[in-house]
Design a protein around this motif. Sequence first.
Motif, PDB file in Angstrom:
ATOM      1  N   UNK A 219       0.844  -1.193   0.000  1.00  0.00           N
ATOM      2  CA  UNK A 219       0.000   0.000   0.000  1.00  0.00           C
ATOM      3  C   UNK A 219       0.877   1.240   0.000  1.00  0.00           C
ATOM      4  N   UNK A 220       0.545   2.207  -0.873  1.00  0.00           N
ATOM      5  CA  UNK A 220       1.264   3.478  -0.926  1.00  0.00           C
ATOM      6  C   UNK A 220       0.268   4.623  -0.972  1.00  0.00           C
ATOM      7  N   UNK A 221       0.784   5.833  -0.824  1.00  0.00           N
ATOM      8  CA  UNK A 221      -0.073   7.023  -0.848  1.00  0.00           C
ATOM      9  C   UNK A 221       0.709   8.192  -1.424  1.00  0.00           C
ATOM     10  N   UNK A 227      -4.490   6.786  -2.235  1.00  0.00           N
ATOM     11  CA  UNK A 227      -4.088   5.435  -1.870  1.00  0.00           C
ATOM     12  C   UNK A 227      -3.995   4.574  -3.134  1.00  0.00           C
ATOM     13  N   UNK A 228      -2.988   3.750  -3.213  1.00  0.00           N
ATOM     14  CA  UNK A 228      -2.847   2.845  -4.348  1.00  0.00           C
ATOM     15  C   UNK A 228      -2.000   1.647  -3.935  1.00  0.00           C
ATOM     16  N   UNK A 229      -2.116   0.577  -4.712  1.00  0.00           N
ATOM     17  CA  UNK A 229      -1.454  -0.684  -4.383  1.00  0.00           C
ATOM     18  C   UNK A 229      -0.550  -1.145  -5.521  1.00  0.00           C
ATOM     19  N   UNK A 230       0.615  -1.640  -5.140  1.00  0.00           N
ATOM     20  CA  UNK A 230       1.500  -2.350  -6.068  1.00  0.00           C
ATOM     21  C   UNK A 230       1.353  -3.833  -5.740  1.00  0.00           C
ATOM     22  N   UNK A 231       1.016  -4.643  -6.733  1.00  0.00           N
ATOM     23  CA  UNK A 231       0.711  -6.046  -6.472  1.00  0.00           C
ATOM     24  C   UNK A 231       1.449  -6.944  -7.470  1.00  0.00           C
TER      25      UNK A 231
END
Length: 325
Positions: A219-221, A227-231
């Motif tokens: 999770x990053x911001x 808010x966003x996700x690297x997956x």
Amino acid sequence: MYRRAYLWASDGTRLITDQQTATFAVKQIVDMMGKLMRSKAPLFEVDSRHQLSFVRRTTLGEAFLLSLKSDLGAISKHFPAHRHSPYCTLFKRFSAPVRFLFSGNKLFVEDVPRVNAAIEKMRAFAKGPALGGAMRNLRRCEHENGKASRELLLRLREGYSKLLAIRLDFGYYSNLSDKGRIFAQSVSLKEAQQHRDRLLSYLRRGPLSEHLAGYIWRLEYGLEKGHHYHVAIFYNGQALAKDISIADMIGHYWRQTVTKGRGMFFSCNKNKEMYERSGIGMVDRSDEEKWEAVHEALRYLTKQDLYLRFRPGPRIRTFGVGGPY
């Protein structure tokens, strides 16, 4: 690291943001400070030739001057909920008295003593216990996350002769004000967590769940992205291929079902040409070069803590590993 990142508004307009410029500046400062703390010699010296004085600068001195040009205000603005690297904080504190001395690409002879004195203060402070303790705390978190990633990859390599590796970024459409300012949608942390949980549930119970091998998320911001996700997602490569189509299927589920049209996604698999060494797509157990690329790609998800660590609150997870399944 790219100096600019591309965002999209809900109407399909592509927005160009300077958030990655701020990220690049942080990395530049932290890397420079790491080298500075290990050095002892002066970065700048005054030399004379033919009755003229000039400033002689080392390669590290060039990097120091380049860091002085960084917009520290923009870094704080773009990452208001982050803990910055202690190296970045140290640089900001002790470079303040000399930042105004450097303009363009020129350092005047009379300013060399003040700049060198500021550098020596940085080196002296770095020898104290405060900085060492702060750096150990950061490295401990990075080490724990990195260990979890490496252990998952080791078990996946042992358990599957082929893996299909998919890298997706999940976020939300950004907004553009009348004055051209980019700002994130109003998506709360709780909403973002609920969206993440629904996405992970889809991976574990959805149409391809029987072939799921494992996953890693972060999770990053950011001020402009929210808010966003690297997956990273891994499937049994003996059962599945067509990574681009699978990535699109998962991305569309996030956009249309999970976020009800508010979300957007970016598929790294669709843009493999962007990467010099691609750690995505089909990965054979015996392909050492490909596996090294996989490890290299995932190191970003853990090493970023050494530069900018997102701190949404106590006991809130920003990193997770699932599998092997």
